[in-house]
Design an enzyme around this catalytic site. Structure first.
Site, short mmCIF file in Angstrom:
data_model
loop_
_atom_site.label_atom_id
_atom_site.label_comp_id
_atom_site.label_asym_id
_atom_site.label_seq_id
_atom_site.Cartn_x
_atom_site.Cartn_y
_atom_site.Cartn_z
N GLU A 58 50.50 39.41 38.05
CA GLU A 58 49.35 39.64 38.92
C GLU A 58 48.64 40.89 38.40
O GLU A 58 48.82 41.98 38.92
CB GLU A 58 49.82 39.77 40.37
CG GLU A 58 50.48 38.48 40.85
CD GLU A 58 51.38 38.67 42.07
OE1 GLU A 58 51.31 39.75 42.69
OE2 GLU A 58 52.15 37.75 42.38
N ARG B 179 11.14 56.93 61.89
CA ARG B 179 10.14 56.05 61.29
C ARG B 179 10.77 54.89 60.51
O ARG B 179 10.21 53.79 60.43
CB ARG B 179 9.25 56.88 60.35
CG ARG B 179 8.00 56.15 59.94
CD ARG B 179 7.11 56.85 58.93
NE ARG B 179 7.40 58.21 58.60
CZ ARG B 179 7.14 58.76 57.42
NH1 ARG B 179 6.63 58.01 56.46
NH2 ARG B 179 7.40 60.02 57.18
N HIS C 20 60.00 39.80 50.68
CA HIS C 20 58.61 40.24 50.68
C HIS C 20 58.24 41.04 51.94
O HIS C 20 57.12 41.51 52.06
CB HIS C 20 57.67 39.04 50.53
CG HIS C 20 57.66 38.46 49.15
ND1 HIS C 20 58.80 38.10 48.48
CD2 HIS C 20 56.63 38.19 48.29
CE1 HIS C 20 58.49 37.62 47.28
NE2 HIS C 20 57.18 37.67 47.14
N ASN D 295 51.50 33.24 51.46
CA ASN D 295 50.43 33.24 50.46
C ASN D 295 49.12 32.93 51.17
O ASN D 295 48.95 31.86 51.74
CB ASN D 295 50.72 32.16 49.41
CG ASN D 295 50.43 32.65 48.01
OD1 ASN D 295 49.56 33.48 47.82
ND2 ASN D 295 51.17 32.12 47.05
N PHE E 158 44.27 32.51 46.77
CA PHE E 158 44.81 33.60 47.60
C PHE E 158 44.14 34.94 47.29
O PHE E 158 44.40 35.93 47.97
CB PHE E 158 46.30 33.75 47.32
CG PHE E 158 46.62 33.82 45.85
CD1 PHE E 158 46.29 34.93 45.09
CD2 PHE E 158 47.21 32.74 45.20
CE1 PHE E 158 46.54 34.99 43.73
CE2 PHE E 158 47.47 32.79 43.83
CZ PHE E 158 47.13 33.92 43.10
#
Length: 526
Positions: free
Chosen positions: A417, A287, A88, A200, A332
């Site tokens: 996912e 303003r 990863h 994670n 997560f």
């Protein structure tokens, strides 16, 4: 002011953005209580029991993502956790700032110390060693989609635990192999689920959000002060800031900003000098400061409140409740912070947008006594004309960065996912916009001070006069053209180092001045 001897107990105390930054800066020390260590050890034992029983639990004895149905033998569970860190670690791009990576370590430590992640105590102690000794892993900035956690950046963050990756150490970037030789370290033997627990979570997004909350708050406070100085320089009216007006449309941020402006202008001779002038209304950039700055404060408050929930949450997966109950959920997922960060990005951009408009207004020469381009002898001199080109460019760049990253989603993990937050991009963009905002405010500070000069010998409120005097010790009044980039760099440093805010606090303490602004606790603490 935080006590230099303060201690924060990971997993037990309530973490805020300010406390996280203080731990990173070393003004608070993070520690583990014995009771916390017991919870951590109990959770690790629960994971070991699950492995012994052989019942499939995601990420402990199964593969990851679309491989969740692939059973992993008891003997291979440790290899699985090492492999997930390696596989990863696919981040690309320039490394994030060292302080951001350090914040990631701090936030992850607090989440893991709550005792629901199955982490080993030895692993957590090694992470704390990195924090305490300021040996911070190198983390690439790109590669996270902000769901299933910030997988790629967190993988790089924890490669040093297994002897891989690189670290910031004593002002240099070195290999973890070199660090291990010096410190006589050995790689951590990751237990079941540890690799997954480490990578994670939302700590990349949350670390960026911590910096956003801090830096945007700094900009919000200074925008009020600089806006008030511009109001004086251009002889704007105090009436749009009256309490009675804002009680009839009682947005808290608006009321708060209006009260701060009233405090800054209290006792002003400049205001008295044009109290009975025939101008009926000022342009909106003057303003409507309470409405515009107040809306940005509301966006900041929204992010701050959500971030505090996230900082004190468990965001990995699965969650280990006990030996009998593990829950594979979606804690997560970065959506809660992603959307709020996009909102904060818009808020920061709008602060810069209205600041640029006030700068432009100051150059027009329509305010009595203030010359066009903020300089008497123009023609041969261009005055402050081109400084507004820079703020226009920065404001436009910020607008282009306002498209919400959280509006996009690209499925990953072979469709497992199928909705991701892109919150990591939200965080990176927010800090980029705030960096541009700091530069815009720096230029408004210079132009406001120049306009303010033409009101002499009249005085403003004591706070604004003190700020103007301070600025003149750093940047001289410009009677003719010079290399204005030098002035701009000085002003940017003043903004980033909060020199004005420190001076305001000192002046108010010495003169016993109170803001008398409602919602002070809500908008001035984080």
């Amino acid at each position: 002011m935080l006590d230099s001897t303060s201690v924060f107990y990971y997993g037990e105390d309530h973490l805020t953005a300010k406390k996280a930054l203080a731990i990173a800066q070393g003004t608070i020390t993070g520690k583990l209580l014995d009771t916390t260590k017991q919870k951590i050890t109990k959770s690790a034992r629960a994971v070991a029991h699950i492995v012994d029983q052989g019942h499939p639990v995601y990420g402990i004895n199964t593969g990851f993502g679309p491989l969740c149905t692939t059973k992993i033998s008891k003997e291979e569970t440790q290899i699985l956790q090492v492999n997930i860190l390696k596989s990863h670690s696919v981040g690309v791009g320039e490394p994030i700032a060292k302080d951001l990576a350090k914040l990631m370590l701090i936030l992850k430590t607090h989440a893991l110390a709550k005792g629901y992640s199955g982490i080993q105590l030895t692993t957590l102690k090694r992470i704390i060693w990195h924090i305490e000794h300021d040996v911070i892993p190198v983390v690439p900035s790109q590669g996270s989609v902000g769901a299933s956690g910030d997988l790629a950046p967190l993988s790089h963050l924890f490669l040093p635990l297994i002897g891989l990756g690189k670290v910031h150490c004593k002002g240099a970037i070195i290999s973890t192999e070199s660090l291990f030789k010096t410190e006589k370290f050995k790689p951590i033997a990751l237990g079941p689920k540890e690799g997954l627990a480490l990578i994670n979570g939302t700590q990349f997004i949350a670390a960026h959000a911590v910096k956003v909350v801090s830096q945007l708050h700094n900009c919000l406070k200074q925008a009020d002060i600089i806006g008030a100085m511009m109001l004086e320089g251009l002889q704007g009216s105090i009436k749009p800031f009256y309490k009675e007006l804002h009680e009839l449309r009682p947005f808290e941020g608006n009321q708060h900003v209006a009260a701060r402006i009233r405090t800054l202008l209290k006792g002003s001779e400049i205001l008295e000098d044009h109290a009975n002038c025939e101008r009926v209304q000022d342009p909106y950039s003057l303003r409507c400061i309470p409405q515009i700055h107040g809306a940005s404060r509301a966006a900041w408050l929204h992010l701050k409140e959500l971030l505090e929930v996230e900082l004190n949450s468990v965001t990995d997966n699965p969650i280990v409740i006990d030996e009998q109950l593990t829950i594979s959920g979606g804690s997560f997922h970065g959506q809660p912070l992603a959307m709020a960060l996009d909102y904060a990005t818009l808020a920061a951009s709008e602060l810069g947008n209205v600041s640029d408009r006030r700068i432009y207004l100051a150059l027009e020469g329509n305010s009595p006594g203030v010359p066009k381009l903020l300089m008497r002898d123009t023609g041969i001199n261009s005055g402050y004309m081109i400084l507004q080109y820079t703020t226009a460019a920065l404001a436009s760049e910020n607008k282009g960065l306002c498209f919400p990253a959280s509006a996009d989603s690209i499925p990953t993990s072979l469709g497992q996912e199928d909705h991701v937050s892109m919150g990591s991009i939200s965080g990176r963009k927010a800090l980029q916009v705030i960096g541009n905002l700091e530069k815009i405010l720096a230029i408004e500070l210079l132009t406001a001070a120049q306009a303010f000069e033409f009101r002499k010998p009249l005085k403003s409120g004591v706070i604004l006069d003190t700020i103007h005097q301070f600025l003149r010790t750093k940047v001289a009044f410009a009677a003719k053209d010079r290399v204005f980039s030098d002035d701009i760099e000085i002003a940017i440093t003043i903004i980033q180092q909060q020199q004005i805010l420190n001076l305001v606090e000192k002046t108010m303490n010495e003169k016993s001045i109170l803001w008398n602004a409602p919602f002070e606790d809500k908008f001035e603490t984080y």
